[in-house]
Design a protein around this motif. Structure first.
Motif, PDB file in Angstrom:
ATOM      1  N   CYS A 156       0.871  -1.175  -0.200  1.00  0.00           N
ATOM      2  CA  CYS A 156      -0.018  -0.155  -0.204  1.00  0.00           C
ATOM      3  C   CYS A 156       0.938   1.458   0.002  1.00  0.00           C
ATOM      4  O   CYS A 156       0.625   2.134  -0.681  1.00  0.00           O
ATOM      5  CB  CYS A 156      -1.009   0.079   1.256  1.00  0.00           C
ATOM      6  SG  CYS A 156      -2.224  -1.025   1.046  1.00  0.00           S
ATOM      7  N   SER A 212       2.488   1.523  -3.415  1.00  0.00           N
ATOM      8  CA  SER A 212       1.460   1.993  -4.454  1.00  0.00           C
ATOM      9  C   SER A 212       1.077   3.739  -4.349  1.00  0.00           C
ATOM     10  O   SER A 212       0.339   4.037  -5.110  1.00  0.00           O
ATOM     11  CB  SER A 212       0.262   1.167  -4.121  1.00  0.00           C
ATOM     12  OG  SER A 212       0.389  -0.202  -4.441  1.00  0.00           O
ATOM     13  N   ALA A 213       1.244   4.023  -3.035  1.00  0.00           N
ATOM     14  CA  ALA A 213       0.957   5.515  -2.726  1.00  0.00           C
ATOM     15  C   ALA A 213       1.858   6.558  -3.191  1.00  0.00           C
ATOM     16  O   ALA A 213       1.838   7.856  -3.189  1.00  0.00           O
ATOM     17  CB  ALA A 213       0.510   5.573  -1.616  1.00  0.00           C
ATOM     18  N   ASP A 267       3.573   7.214  -6.393  1.00  0.00           N
ATOM     19  CA  ASP A 267       3.213   8.147  -7.660  1.00  0.00           C
ATOM     20  C   ASP A 267       2.403   7.198  -8.245  1.00  0.00           C
ATOM     21  O   ASP A 267       2.218   6.120  -8.261  1.00  0.00           O
ATOM     22  CB  ASP A 267       4.599   8.619  -8.187  1.00  0.00           C
ATOM     23  CG  ASP A 267       5.480   7.567  -8.757  1.00  0.00           C
ATOM     24  OD1 ASP A 267       5.216   6.441  -8.846  1.00  0.00           O
ATOM     25  OD2 ASP A 267       6.600   7.872  -9.190  1.00  0.00           O
ATOM     26  N   ARG A 268       2.141   7.901  -9.596  1.00  0.00           N
ATOM     27  CA  ARG A 268       1.500   7.346 -10.461  1.00  0.00           C
ATOM     28  C   ARG A 268       1.927   6.154 -11.248  1.00  0.00           C
ATOM     29  O   ARG A 268       1.178   4.888 -11.239  1.00  0.00           O
ATOM     30  CB  ARG A 268       0.753   8.237 -11.624  1.00  0.00           C
ATOM     31  CG  ARG A 268       0.010   7.707 -12.811  1.00  0.00           C
ATOM     32  CD  ARG A 268      -0.198   8.950 -13.905  1.00  0.00           C
ATOM     33  NE  ARG A 268       1.011   9.484 -14.365  1.00  0.00           N
ATOM     34  CZ  ARG A 268       1.789   8.754 -15.360  1.00  0.00           C
ATOM     35  NH1 ARG A 268       1.317   7.681 -15.801  1.00  0.00           N
ATOM     36  NH2 ARG A 268       2.806   9.349 -15.571  1.00  0.00           N
ATOM     37  N   ARG A 276       1.856   2.991  -8.929  1.00  0.00           N
ATOM     38  CA  ARG A 276       0.453   2.789  -8.363  1.00  0.00           C
ATOM     39  C   ARG A 276       0.178   1.861  -9.827  1.00  0.00           C
ATOM     40  O   ARG A 276      -0.670   0.894  -9.652  1.00  0.00           O
ATOM     41  CB  ARG A 276      -0.287   3.687  -8.255  1.00  0.00           C
ATOM     42  CG  ARG A 276      -1.837   3.419  -8.057  1.00  0.00           C
ATOM     43  CD  ARG A 276      -2.598   4.651  -7.499  1.00  0.00           C
ATOM     44  NE  ARG A 276      -2.423   5.955  -8.299  1.00  0.00           N
ATOM     45  CZ  ARG A 276      -1.919   7.022  -8.179  1.00  0.00           C
ATOM     46  NH1 ARG A 276      -1.144   7.034  -6.912  1.00  0.00           N
ATOM     47  NH2 ARG A 276      -1.824   7.982  -8.705  1.00  0.00           N
ATOM     48  N   ALA A 334       1.680  -1.518  -9.489  1.00  0.00           N
ATOM     49  CA  ALA A 334       1.174  -2.362  -8.481  1.00  0.00           C
ATOM     50  C   ALA A 334      -0.136  -2.998  -9.084  1.00  0.00           C
ATOM     51  O   ALA A 334      -0.349  -4.139  -8.725  1.00  0.00           O
ATOM     52  CB  ALA A 334       0.875  -1.774  -7.174  1.00  0.00           C
ATOM     53  N   LYS A 335      -1.045  -1.952  -9.484  1.00  0.00           N
ATOM     54  CA  LYS A 335      -2.305  -2.461 -10.045  1.00  0.00           C
ATOM     55  C   LYS A 335      -2.039  -3.750 -11.044  1.00  0.00           C
ATOM     56  O   LYS A 335      -2.767  -4.612 -11.419  1.00  0.00           O
ATOM     57  CB  LYS A 335      -3.017  -1.335 -10.714  1.00  0.00           C
ATOM     58  CG  LYS A 335      -4.480  -1.493 -11.151  1.00  0.00           C
ATOM     59  CD  LYS A 335      -5.040  -0.403 -11.681  1.00  0.00           C
ATOM     60  CE  LYS A 335      -6.511  -0.775 -12.205  1.00  0.00           C
ATOM     61  NZ  LYS A 335      -7.271   0.707 -12.492  1.00  0.00           N
ATOM     62  N   TRP A 376      -0.389  -6.657  -7.231  1.00  0.00           N
ATOM     63  CA  TRP A 376      -1.485  -7.091  -6.268  1.00  0.00           C
ATOM     64  C   TRP A 376      -1.743  -8.529  -6.807  1.00  0.00           C
ATOM     65  O   TRP A 376      -2.030  -9.208  -5.753  1.00  0.00           O
ATOM     66  CB  TRP A 376      -2.759  -6.017  -6.320  1.00  0.00           C
ATOM     67  CG  TRP A 376      -2.418  -4.718  -6.009  1.00  0.00           C
ATOM     68  CD1 TRP A 376      -2.559  -3.542  -6.422  1.00  0.00           C
ATOM     69  CD2 TRP A 376      -2.526  -4.664  -4.489  1.00  0.00           C
ATOM     70  NE1 TRP A 376      -2.359  -2.520  -5.476  1.00  0.00           N
ATOM     71  CE2 TRP A 376      -2.607  -3.105  -3.977  1.00  0.00           C
ATOM     72  CE3 TRP A 376      -2.191  -5.249  -3.263  1.00  0.00           C
ATOM     73  CZ2 TRP A 376      -2.373  -2.703  -2.989  1.00  0.00           C
ATOM     74  CZ3 TRP A 376      -2.240  -4.616  -1.997  1.00  0.00           C
ATOM     75  CH2 TRP A 376      -2.246  -3.447  -1.820  1.00  0.00           C
ATOM     76  N   HIS A 408      -6.660  -5.543  -6.502  1.00  0.00           N
ATOM     77  CA  HIS A 408      -6.420  -4.869  -5.270  1.00  0.00           C
ATOM     78  C   HIS A 408      -7.535  -5.204  -4.373  1.00  0.00           C
ATOM     79  O   HIS A 408      -7.540  -5.429  -3.151  1.00  0.00           O
ATOM     80  CB  HIS A 408      -6.089  -3.223  -5.595  1.00  0.00           C
ATOM     81  CG  HIS A 408      -7.055  -2.656  -6.061  1.00  0.00           C
ATOM     82  ND1 HIS A 408      -7.595  -2.984  -7.455  1.00  0.00           N
ATOM     83  CD2 HIS A 408      -8.039  -1.748  -5.584  1.00  0.00           C
ATOM     84  CE1 HIS A 408      -8.769  -2.173  -8.001  1.00  0.00           C
ATOM     85  NE2 HIS A 408      -9.036  -1.742  -6.666  1.00  0.00           N
TER      86      HIS A 408
END
Length: 253
Positions: free
Chosen positions: A42, A45-46, A48-49, A52, A55-56, A60, A89
């Motif tokens: 988490c 993933s937070a 930067d873009r 994220r 991770a997506k 995940w 996620h």
């Protein structure tokens, strides 16, 4: 060589972007070392873009496969790069997060139960899932967890909070029956895992007696909801149950 050419050929300083930590193999190795800790993922993933998006797309899914390999193999029908309805996620959150509960028209509580990270072992079983399906929907594949126990001060029993997920919910018999029943979505409730709208299985009259027996409900009183993406969450009253420490497990494949 003029001065402008000389300047253009000088070594550049360190890059300010984060391309060094976008190496997929390195990140996978790091999270394998961290035992696929969801809090760490988490946080990454937070950042930067780009992280994220990575991770997506990848991380995940890897986390889910690490925590419940047989269950994920069944949900994806063995396709390692397959997508999953609601997103990886949301499924990762469902695997390791107890969504808590609020008092409802069908399940009375004196106070709500807070959501929390489920640190104790969470076993998901499709054998248990069959007990939550009415007879005409028994061909669907549904995984349901053991209930997470919460003590309540106003009675001796425990509140049991459980969660689950359907395989291929968009093509499931359960979804078809919910649509045909014309039951309304719950006005003030959303799925705690993906935020989608939910149906009450009690309102739809699709709660079989076998569900209470499977849970070990102390008085047979229970409620559960299914969202548009096929995530299930529900509550019941329980007598005290034993539990063991560990990670997420899939009890059967």
């Amino acid at each position: 060589m003029n001065r402008e050419t000389s300047l253009s050929q000088r070594p550049r300083g360190p890059s300010t972007d984060n391309s060094g930590i976008l190496n997929e193999r390195i990140l996978v190795l790091v999270f394998e070392y961290l035992n696929w800790d969801i809090k760490a993922l988490c946080q990454v993933s937070a950042v930067d873009r780009k992280l994220r998006a990575l991770a997506k797309r990848l991380l995940w899914r890897k986390l889910c496969a690490h925590h419940a390999p047989r269950m994920i193999h069944t949900l994806t029908e063995g396709e390692s790069n397959s997508r999953i309805i609601g997103g990886w996620h949301a499924l990762a959150k469902l695997l390791v997060f107890c969504g808590g509960c609020q008092p409802t028209a069908h399940f009375q509580l004196s106070q709500p139960v807070s959501a929390h990270l489920a640190v104790e072992s969470s076993r998901f079983s499709k054998t248990s899932g069959r007990s939550f399906l009415v007879k005409k929907c028994r061909g669907d594949v549904l995984y349901v967890s053991d209930p997470c126990e919460h003590a309540r001060g106003d009675r001796q029993d425990l509140v049991g909070i459980y969660r689950g997920v359907f395989r291929g919910f968009l093509k499931s018999r359960t979804r078809d029956c919910l649509i045909r029943s014309r039951v309304e979505f719950e006005a003030e409730m959303r799925c705690p895992y993906c935020g989608a709208r939910v149906w009450s299985m009690t309102a739809a009259k699709m709660v079989p007696r076998s569900a209470a027996r499977r849970l070990g409900s102390s008085d047979g009183a229970l409620e559960y909801y299914v969202c548009l993406n096929g995530h299930l969450h529900g509550t019941c009253w329980l007598v005290a149950l034993s539990s063991s420490d560990g990670g997420v497990e899939d009890a059967d494949g």
